[in-house]
Design an enzyme around this catalytic site. Structure first.
Site, PDB file in Angstrom:
ATOM      1  N   ASP A  98      62.112  18.471  11.907  1.00 39.13           N
ATOM      2  CA  ASP A  98      61.375  17.996  10.732  1.00 39.13           C
ATOM      3  C   ASP A  98      61.599  18.873   9.497  1.00 39.13           C
ATOM      4  O   ASP A  98      61.157  18.528   8.404  1.00 39.13           O
ATOM      5  CB  ASP A  98      59.869  17.998  11.070  1.00 39.13           C
ATOM      6  CG  ASP A  98      59.290  16.601  11.029  1.00 39.13           C
ATOM      7  OD1 ASP A  98      59.980  15.682  10.562  1.00 39.13           O
ATOM      8  OD2 ASP A  98      58.130  16.440  11.448  1.00 39.13           O
ATOM      9  N   LYS A 124      59.539   6.415  16.587  1.00 41.75           N
ATOM     10  CA  LYS A 124      60.540   7.494  16.629  1.00 41.75           C
ATOM     11  C   LYS A 124      61.228   7.526  17.993  1.00 41.75           C
ATOM     12  O   LYS A 124      62.446   7.674  18.076  1.00 41.75           O
ATOM     13  CB  LYS A 124      59.887   8.843  16.310  1.00 41.75           C
ATOM     14  CG  LYS A 124      59.532   8.965  14.833  1.00 41.75           C
ATOM     15  CD  LYS A 124      58.614  10.140  14.527  1.00 41.75           C
ATOM     16  CE  LYS A 124      58.209  10.128  13.053  1.00 41.75           C
ATOM     17  NZ  LYS A 124      57.187  11.116  12.714  1.00 41.75           N
ATOM     18  N   GLN A 133      54.187  15.893  15.860  1.00 44.91           N
ATOM     19  CA  GLN A 133      53.606  14.861  14.991  1.00 44.91           C
ATOM     20  C   GLN A 133      52.342  15.394  14.315  1.00 44.91           C
ATOM     21  O   GLN A 133      51.424  15.872  14.979  1.00 44.91           O
ATOM     22  CB  GLN A 133      53.278  13.601  15.832  1.00 44.91           C
ATOM     23  CG  GLN A 133      52.750  12.435  15.021  1.00 44.91           C
ATOM     24  CD  GLN A 133      53.768  11.886  14.008  1.00 44.91           C
ATOM     25  OE1 GLN A 133      54.943  11.746  14.304  1.00 44.91           O
ATOM     26  NE2 GLN A 133      53.309  11.589  12.799  1.00 44.91           N
TER      27      GLN A 133
END
Ligand code: NAD
Length: 303
Positions: free
Chosen positions: A123, A56, A100
């Site tokens: 997200d 990422k 994460q």
């Protein structure tokens, strides 16, 4: 020839997204005064999470973003984690925050996700944004289901996956009259996928570990999305001739190889389009994180 036409190449589509996002950032950064900023928070040393975060970060830089890295040991306190999230919320240059998952045991991921400013929720997992998703008006969509929709848009577009394609201009597929079946009801994939498919006018069924006669339900699907985390769960007998098959599963076998939930070899003989694992939904999830960060940045710098 037939095989390549059938394969929905997520790696290639993702690369086109990266290029299109980079072009947009190049064009707008000077005018807006700064590039998009993405904060990536990693806790612990789970090898898969480390690898995802590394990818990422690399892709974000390629897209022209400024990155802010937060790496904490597994023993970090909930309070320290929340402080880092609050710092990202306050930092003007940060447009998107990615926490994460999964977090190591002992940390409360629900509380941590809820601490992210919803307008920086790269997200799309903040409870407010999940609620807005149900109403069809979220600021961003959760990355994996959003990536799945882009692959479906491509599958139904009749457009070739060629270097000249601008994926930011790809038309949304109208799935009127199509029956989509999702296997898996997680908050990360299966549940948000329902609302995205409904927005595209599909008729949606969702199956899970307690569903009776999975084979019968799946074999009626024009679009089959497997997101169960069970290697080989979906075989040719689950697939209607000509269906579009999207394999979200990422499973590591004992010999170290990665495989999806779909038995690819037998499935592609029946599918009209199918995603591989690896190289299907995985890269699209990363590309949609960049897409979301770009959208959040554009909103923030123009408001
Ligand atoms: P999860 O464990 O939270 O949910 C799995 C779901 O599958 C559950 O709802 C469960 O009811 C259902 N299920 C399990 N066994 C089943 C069975 N035998 N029949 C029918 N349904 C069954 O998992 P998740 O986070 O949603 O992830 C699912 C898979 O997708 C995993 O392999 C994960 O690694 C992968 N994943 C991939 C990406 C990506 O970017 N490609 C992103 C997220 C998750």
């Amino acid at each position: 020839m037939e095989i390549t036409e059938k394969i929905l190449d997520g790696k290639q589509l993702a690369a086109l997204f990266h290029r299109a996002i980079q072009n947009r950032v190049d064009k707008l950064s000077a005018e807006k005064g700064r590039p998009p900023g993405l904060a990536v928070i990693l806790v612990g040393d789970n090898p898969a999470s480390r690898a995802y975060v590394k990818t990422k970060g690399k892709v974000a830089k390629k897209c022209g973003f400024k990155t802010f890295d937060y790496n904490f040991p597994a023993g970090v306190s909930q309070q320290e984690l929340l402080s880092a999230i609050h710092e990202c919320n306050r930092t003007d240059e940060v447009d998107g925050i990615l926490l994460q998952l999964p977090l190591p045991e002992g940390l409360n991921s629900e509380e941590a996700l809820s601490a992210i400013n919803p307008s920086k929720d790269a997200d799309g997992l903040h409870p407010l944004n999940q609620g807005l998703l149900m109403r069809g008006k979220p600021p961003v969509y959760p990355c994996t289901p959003f990536g799945v929709m882009k692959l479906i848009d491509l599958a139904f577009s009749g457009v070739a996956l060629a270097p000249e394609l601008d994926p930011l201009e790809l038309k949304e597929a109208d799935l009127s009259g199509k029956h989509a079946v999702i296997v898996g009801r997680s908050i990360l994939v299966g549940k948000p996928q329902i609302f995205l498919l409904l927005e595209h006018n599909a008729t949606v069924s969702i199956a899970h570990s307690r569903t009776a006669n999975l084979k019968e339900l799946c074999s009626k699907a024009d679009i089959l999305i497997a997101a169960a985390g069970v290697p080989g769960l979906i075989g040719a007998e689950h697939i209607k001739q000509g269906a579009v098959v999207i394999d979200v599963g990422i499973n590591r076998l004992e010999d170290g190889t990665l495989t999806g939930d779909v038995d690819f070899e037998s499935a592609y003989l029946k599918a009209s389009k199918i995603t591989p694992v690896p190289g299907g939904v995985g890269p699209m999830t990363v590309a949609m994180l960049m897409h979301n960060t770009l959208s959040l940045w554009e909103r923030r710098v123009s408001s």
